[in-house]
Design a protein around this motif. Structure first.
Motif, PDB file in Angstrom:
ATOM      1  N   LYS A 129      24.205 -19.035 -22.553  1.00 22.43           N
ATOM      2  CA  LYS A 129      24.160 -19.968 -23.511  1.00 22.43           C
ATOM      3  C   LYS A 129      24.897 -19.884 -24.771  1.00 22.43           C
ATOM      4  N   ASP A 189      32.133 -21.164 -17.243  1.00 21.92           N
ATOM      5  CA  ASP A 189      31.241 -22.410 -17.196  1.00 21.92           C
ATOM      6  C   ASP A 189      31.532 -23.025 -15.930  1.00 21.92           C
ATOM      7  N   LYS A 237      25.728 -18.880 -12.598  1.00 26.55           N
ATOM      8  CA  LYS A 237      26.196 -18.289 -13.483  1.00 26.55           C
ATOM      9  C   LYS A 237      25.475 -16.904 -14.056  1.00 26.55           C
ATOM     10  N   THR A 238      24.060 -17.215 -14.238  1.00 24.23           N
ATOM     11  CA  THR A 238      23.164 -16.090 -14.754  1.00 24.23           C
ATOM     12  C   THR A 238      23.419 -14.822 -13.453  1.00 24.23           C
ATOM     13  N   GLY A 241      25.005 -26.651 -13.674  1.00 23.27           N
ATOM     14  CA  GLY A 241      23.720 -26.032 -13.747  1.00 23.27           C
ATOM     15  C   GLY A 241      23.388 -25.683 -12.205  1.00 23.27           C
ATOM     16  N   GLY A 242      22.747 -24.464 -12.082  1.00 25.76           N
ATOM     17  CA  GLY A 242      22.267 -23.858 -10.979  1.00 25.76           C
ATOM     18  C   GLY A 242      23.236 -23.478  -9.874  1.00 25.76           C
TER      19      GLY A 242
END
Ligand SMILES: Nc1ncnc2c1ncn2[C@@H]1O[C@H](COP(=O)(O)OP(=O)(O)OP(=O)(O)O)[C@@H](O)[C@H]1O
Length: 234
Positions: free
Chosen positions: A221, A141, A148-149, A144-145
């Motif tokens: 997700k 966790d 992680k991906t 955002g941005g």
């Protein structure tokens, strides 16, 4: 290159409304199967079964089209590929190992040194668990941005680089396309109704055996899914 050609052909089938799709296949099928032919030549010498190779390529192309929500190849005016039930496990392995190792190696060599300290810690912790076969659940966790991906795709590549199976799933179709080889969790793990922590994959079936071979399940997700879905995988 044949991997990309097959993806391109599948995208054209699904989105371009080709007037004579099977003429395109007939004209370019050898280029679309070049890697399979190379492998078959190594295994069987100059005498190998071309029909089997074409059939395997068509199965993979059909799977890509189906994954995008398209039709079976029979819809495009050609008898679809022969899928033998008893060979489903082998087909699954074939598809999930259908990666270009040289490209994966380059991706790893270029990008792992770029990981920042926290990313590197996550990458190393997960990979050492996979390599040592210790088993475990990690929850990644961050804001955002923040990459992680980026790490998820490197982890998938690192496992696949060793010709092992890494399953990439996501809670939504949009999230799934951001992962290399990603599919929706719901269809891949065959999740049942949300109030039951059960999946439709049975022990000893092709899907079950494939799952047993899997070294890493990556679920992007995950928190968007029902808690029962997470319990099912656990
Ligand atoms: N260590 C890194 N080196 C270079 N680029 C990076 C690194 N980490 C992330 N990036 C880049 O930053 C951008 C955002 O990363 P990414 O999409 O992985 O974030 P995310 O945390 O998954 O985002 P979200 O929470 O919105 O899904 C991407 O373009 C990615 O390639």
């Amino acid at each position: 290159m044949p991997v990309q050609l097959r993806q391109l052909f599948a995208i054209m089938l699904h989105t371009c409304d080709l007037s004579q799709p099977m003429q395109v296949w007939e004209k370019h099928k050898d280029s679309l199967c070049e890697d399979f032919r190379h492998t078959a030549e190594l295994m069987d010498g100059p005498v190998f079964n071309s029909d089997l190779i074409y059939n395997n390529a068509l199965i993979i192309i059909e799977d890509i089209v189906l994954h995008m929500g398209g039709n079976h190849l029979s819809f495009f005016g050609k008898p679809g590929p022969q899928r033998q039930e008893q060979n489903g496990f082998a087909q699954g392995l074939f598809r999930d190992r259908n990666y270009n190792v040289a490209e994966l190696t380059e991706l790893i060599e270029t990008n792992v040194p770029r990981l920042v300290a926290d990313q590197r810690y996550a990458f190393d912790s997960i990979m050492s668990t996979v390599h040592e076969g210790r088993g475990g659940i990690f929850f990644l966790d961050a804001a955002g941005g923040t990459g992680k991906t980026f790490i998820l795709n490197l982890l998938l590549a690192r496992v696949r680089m060793d010709n092992k199976i890494a399953m990439a799933v996501a809670s939504s179709g949009i999230a799934a396309i951001l992962l290399k080889g990603g599919r929706t969790a719901h269809s891949t793990i065959n999740l049942m109704a949300t109030d039951s922590p059960m999946c439709g994959i049975k022990r000893g079936t092709d899907q079950g055996n494939l799952l047993k071979e899997t070294k890493l399940i990556m679920w992007d997700k995950a928190t968007m899914s029902h808690k029962r879905a997470l319990e099912t995988v656990d």
